[in-house]
Design a protein around this motif. Structure first.
Motif, PDB file in Angstrom:
ATOM      1  N   LEU A 133      -1.544  -1.668  -1.796  1.00  0.00           N
ATOM      2  CA  LEU A 133      -1.313  -0.235  -2.008  1.00  0.00           C
ATOM      3  C   LEU A 133      -2.512   0.412  -2.698  1.00  0.00           C
ATOM      4  O   LEU A 133      -2.946   1.500  -2.305  1.00  0.00           O
ATOM      5  N   LEU A 134      -3.053  -0.267  -3.701  1.00  0.00           N
ATOM      6  CA  LEU A 134      -4.185   0.321  -4.429  1.00  0.00           C
ATOM      7  C   LEU A 134      -5.416   0.482  -3.534  1.00  0.00           C
ATOM      8  O   LEU A 134      -6.257   1.328  -3.760  1.00  0.00           O
ATOM      9  N   GLU A 135      -5.488  -0.328  -2.490  1.00  0.00           N
ATOM     10  CA  GLU A 135      -6.594  -0.243  -1.546  1.00  0.00           C
ATOM     11  C   GLU A 135      -6.398   0.882  -0.522  1.00  0.00           C
ATOM     12  O   GLU A 135      -7.267   1.122   0.297  1.00  0.00           O
ATOM     13  N   ARG A 136      -5.218   1.488  -0.528  1.00  0.00           N
ATOM     14  CA  ARG A 136      -4.915   2.520   0.468  1.00  0.00           C
ATOM     15  C   ARG A 136      -4.416   3.789  -0.214  1.00  0.00           C
ATOM     16  O   ARG A 136      -3.215   4.089  -0.174  1.00  0.00           O
ATOM     17  N   PRO A 137      -5.330   4.545  -0.813  1.00  0.00           N
ATOM     18  CA  PRO A 137      -4.935   5.690  -1.633  1.00  0.00           C
ATOM     19  C   PRO A 137      -4.060   6.718  -0.894  1.00  0.00           C
ATOM     20  O   PRO A 137      -3.134   7.263  -1.486  1.00  0.00           O
ATOM     21  N   LEU A 175       3.724   7.248  -0.568  1.00  0.00           N
ATOM     22  CA  LEU A 175       4.836   6.518  -1.185  1.00  0.00           C
ATOM     23  C   LEU A 175       5.288   7.202  -2.470  1.00  0.00           C
ATOM     24  O   LEU A 175       6.478   7.313  -2.747  1.00  0.00           O
ATOM     25  N   ARG A 176       4.300   7.637  -3.255  1.00  0.00           N
ATOM     26  CA  ARG A 176       4.646   8.264  -4.525  1.00  0.00           C
ATOM     27  C   ARG A 176       5.443   9.546  -4.278  1.00  0.00           C
ATOM     28  O   ARG A 176       6.379   9.857  -4.999  1.00  0.00           O
ATOM     29  N   ALA A 177       5.080  10.248  -3.202  1.00  0.00           N
ATOM     30  CA  ALA A 177       5.751  11.517  -2.901  1.00  0.00           C
ATOM     31  C   ALA A 177       7.158  11.292  -2.346  1.00  0.00           C
ATOM     32  O   ALA A 177       8.036  12.131  -2.506  1.00  0.00           O
ATOM     33  N   ASP A 178       7.373  10.148  -1.710  1.00  0.00           N
ATOM     34  CA  ASP A 178       8.659   9.937  -1.047  1.00  0.00           C
ATOM     35  C   ASP A 178       9.108   8.475  -1.194  1.00  0.00           C
ATOM     36  O   ASP A 178       8.770   7.624  -0.378  1.00  0.00           O
ATOM     37  N   PRO A 179       9.912   8.196  -2.222  1.00  0.00           N
ATOM     38  CA  PRO A 179      10.337   6.816  -2.485  1.00  0.00           C
ATOM     39  C   PRO A 179      11.122   6.194  -1.328  1.00  0.00           C
ATOM     40  O   PRO A 179      11.242   4.965  -1.261  1.00  0.00           O
ATOM     41  N   ALA A 180      11.625   7.018  -0.391  1.00  0.00           N
ATOM     42  CA  ALA A 180      12.335   6.445   0.759  1.00  0.00           C
ATOM     43  C   ALA A 180      11.385   5.610   1.613  1.00  0.00           C
ATOM     44  O   ALA A 180      11.812   4.827   2.458  1.00  0.00           O
ATOM     45  N   ARG A 181      10.076   5.764   1.390  1.00  0.00           N
ATOM     46  CA  ARG A 181       9.106   4.990   2.169  1.00  0.00           C
ATOM     47  C   ARG A 181       8.891   3.586   1.620  1.00  0.00           C
ATOM     48  O   ARG A 181       8.264   2.750   2.275  1.00  0.00           O
ATOM     49  N   THR A 182       9.388   3.338   0.423  1.00  0.00           N
ATOM     50  CA  THR A 182       9.066   2.056  -0.210  1.00  0.00           C
ATOM     51  C   THR A 182       9.688   0.868   0.523  1.00  0.00           C
ATOM     52  O   THR A 182       9.006  -0.134   0.759  1.00  0.00           O
ATOM     53  N   LEU A 190       5.598   1.372 -11.072  1.00  0.00           N
ATOM     54  CA  LEU A 190       4.151   1.366 -11.316  1.00  0.00           C
ATOM     55  C   LEU A 190       3.507   2.668 -10.838  1.00  0.00           C
ATOM     56  O   LEU A 190       2.699   3.271 -11.541  1.00  0.00           O
ATOM     57  N   LEU A 191       3.871   3.094  -9.637  1.00  0.00           N
ATOM     58  CA  LEU A 191       3.269   4.313  -9.072  1.00  0.00           C
ATOM     59  C   LEU A 191       3.616   5.528  -9.929  1.00  0.00           C
ATOM     60  O   LEU A 191       2.789   6.398 -10.166  1.00  0.00           O
ATOM     61  N   ARG A 192       4.865   5.555 -10.391  1.00  0.00           N
ATOM     62  CA  ARG A 192       5.319   6.709 -11.167  1.00  0.00           C
ATOM     63  C   ARG A 192       4.722   6.699 -12.569  1.00  0.00           C
ATOM     64  O   ARG A 192       4.206   7.707 -13.041  1.00  0.00           O
TER      65      ARG A 192
END
Ligand code: HEM
Ligand code: SF4
Lengths: 66, 396
Positions: free
Chosen positions: B246-250, B256-263, B358-360
């Motif tokens: 994830l950190l490699e793909r900003p 993902l951060r905008a929409d937790p349904a993607r997690t 972590l993202l949040r």
């Protein structure tokens, strides 16, 4: 009409069906085996989800019949 | 018959070793390979073939069978414990699995969510209070799954360190055969003691409930051992690999951060592309079986190249690409058939809580060492990363 049939004897309680469609499937509290909540898919979307559940069920416990 | 030695090094962390892809793309998709044990095994590499094997009762999971595929020269000694479910075949397997699967249903797992969230938050607090860079593996990846399973089983809090040390030793490449034996014996002795205490004074936790159901303490011991080992390093490695990816793909991270349904779909894709337990689906044939035009004889070891299968172009479009919104769940990263991972819904939830939190909480999280300089676990059975140095900007 298409019906969802579960063979509880085969089910190993992996819960993949519940993840696919929690409105259509549940698991027994006791031994984790599948409980079908909706005997037949209510619309095309539900039918698609049922087909996914049949495909990914690891123990081949689910099927669709006409 | 001679056969080329099995290669296990991945040229790229999220692609199968080239040799596995090459076998998959031959006419039959099936080949003979020599395992590190010296055994010559059939290698299956297509999703269709592996799914067929895993739903066929003519293949056995009995890891004590001398012909079961092995990765060490010596036959591991299991005799201090009874068989656990992962080593059982029908008709023994079904009732034994049903005795515990109620503890791992999707609904039961949802009930654990608040406590897992707390554990994750505490570990992130501790990491944030410590020096930068921090090693994500030690700060989060290893302790979270370990604490979660210990609490679920009913291992007292003050014994967690004892467990961490021994289960890490058991899975580390630096541990000698002797060290491994010692770790197994110590864990086994500890669990025996714990189970005896719970038998005398019932507790309301997984082990206590197994005993209360009338299960034999010897079987509860094997189960406890399996649960402690099966879910620790696996989940930890998926946490580490997932965070790095994830950190490699900003851009995707922002989505993902905008929409937790993607997690959850992203987790499914990460499980597929990394297939960390790539040989866990292996079996031994107990009768002659034909798969893909090849006759596998009774007694033949069969190696499942599940990573190649999870990148099979016949099953996945653009199989070699990471598409976090792919949503494909027909992979075999958790296995298939009656042994499909018992802890999969626990693992999914732990990964989901860790990634979302972590993202949040640390929007400025980044790798302190570039991804291509990290030390990947190429020489152990469960793929992962040894160390993940991370750093972060102070929240504004
Ligand atoms: C991302 C993490 C995980 C991965 C990739 C994973 C992978 C697998 C795989 C591939 C199998 C099938 C083995 C076979 O067919 O012989 C399996 C079985 C199993 N896993 Fe997991 N696992 C994970 C997490 C967990 C967790 C968290 C637990 C428990 C707390 C767990 C407990 C088990 C058990 C008990 C089995 C044996 C089930 C049976 O034989 O019926 N696993 N796992
Ligand atoms: S996916 Fe199949 S095995 Fe798993 S709970 Fe549903 S019916 Fe049972």
């Amino acid at each position: 009409m298409t019906a969802i049939v579960a063979d509880v004897g085969r089910c190993v309680g992996a819960g993949q069906c519940v993840l696919t469609d929690p409105d259509a499937f549940d698991q027994s509290e006791e031994d984790g085996t599948v409980i079908v909540l909706q005997d037949s898919p209510s619309d095309d979307e539900a039918l698609k989800r049922a087909q996914v559940a049949v495909d990914i069920c690891p123990s081949r416990a689910l099927s669709l019949t006409q | 018959m001679t056969a080329p030695a099995l290669q296990t090094t991945r040229q790229c962390p999220y692609a199968p070793p080239e040799e596995h892809t090459r076998i998959r793309d031959t006419d039959s998709g099936i080949s003979r390979v020599t395992l590190p044990s010296g055994q010559v095994a059939w290698a299956l590499s297509r999703l269709e073939h592996i799914r067929a094997m895993l739903t066929d009762p003519r293949f056995s999971s009995d890891r004590r069978d001398p012909n079961f595929p092995r990765f060490t020269r010596e036959q591991p000694s299991f005799d201090i414990m009874r068989r656990s479910i992962i080593q059982m075949d029908p008709p023994e397997h079904g009732p034994a699995r049903k005795a515990v699967v109620g503890e791992f249903t999707v609904r039961r797992m949802a009930g654990l969510r608040p406590r897992i969230q707390e554990i994750v938050d505490e570990h992130i607090d501790a990491m944030l209070a410590g020096p930068r860079p921090a090693d994500l593996v030690q700060a989060l990846s290893l302790p979270v799954p370990s604490l979660v399973i210990c609490e679920q089983l009913g291992v007292p809090y003050h014994d967690h360190d004892f467990f961490q040390v021994r289960s890490s030793a058991l899975l580390s490449r630096a541990t000698t055969a002797e060290g491994r034996r010692q770790a197994v014996t110590e864990l086994c002795d500890y669990l025996k003691d714990l189970i005896a205490k719970k038998a005398a004074e019932p507790t309301d936790d997984l082990l206590g409930r197994q005993l209360a159901q009338g299960n034999d303490p010897e079987d509860v011991l094997s189960l406890a051992f399996l649960l402690l080992i099966a879910g620790h390093e696996t989940t930890a490695n998926m946490i580490s690999l997932g965070v790095v990816t994830l950190l490699e793909r900003p851009e995707e991270l922002a989505a993902l951060r905008a929409d937790p349904a993607r997690t959850l779909p992203a987790i499914e894709e990460l499980l597929r592309v990394y297939t960390i337990a790539e040989f866990a689906n292996s079996r031994v044939a107990v009768e002659d079986v034909e798969i893909g035009g090849v006759t596998i004889r009774a007694g033949d070891p069969v190696l499942a190249m599940s990573n190649a299968a999870n990148h099979d172009p016949a099953a996945f479009d653009d199989a070699d690409e990471i598409k976090l919104d792919r949503g494909a769940r027909n992979h075999v990263a958790f296995g298939f058939g009656i042994h499909q991972c018992l802890g999969q819904n626990l693992a999914r939830m732990e990964l989901q809580i860790v990634f979302d939190t972590l993202l949040r909480r640390i929007p400025g999280l980044r790798l302190a060492t570039p991804a291509d300089k990290l030390s990947y676990k190429d020489d152990v059975l469960i793929y992962g990363i040894h160390e993940v140095p991370v750093t972060w900007e102070d929240p504004a």
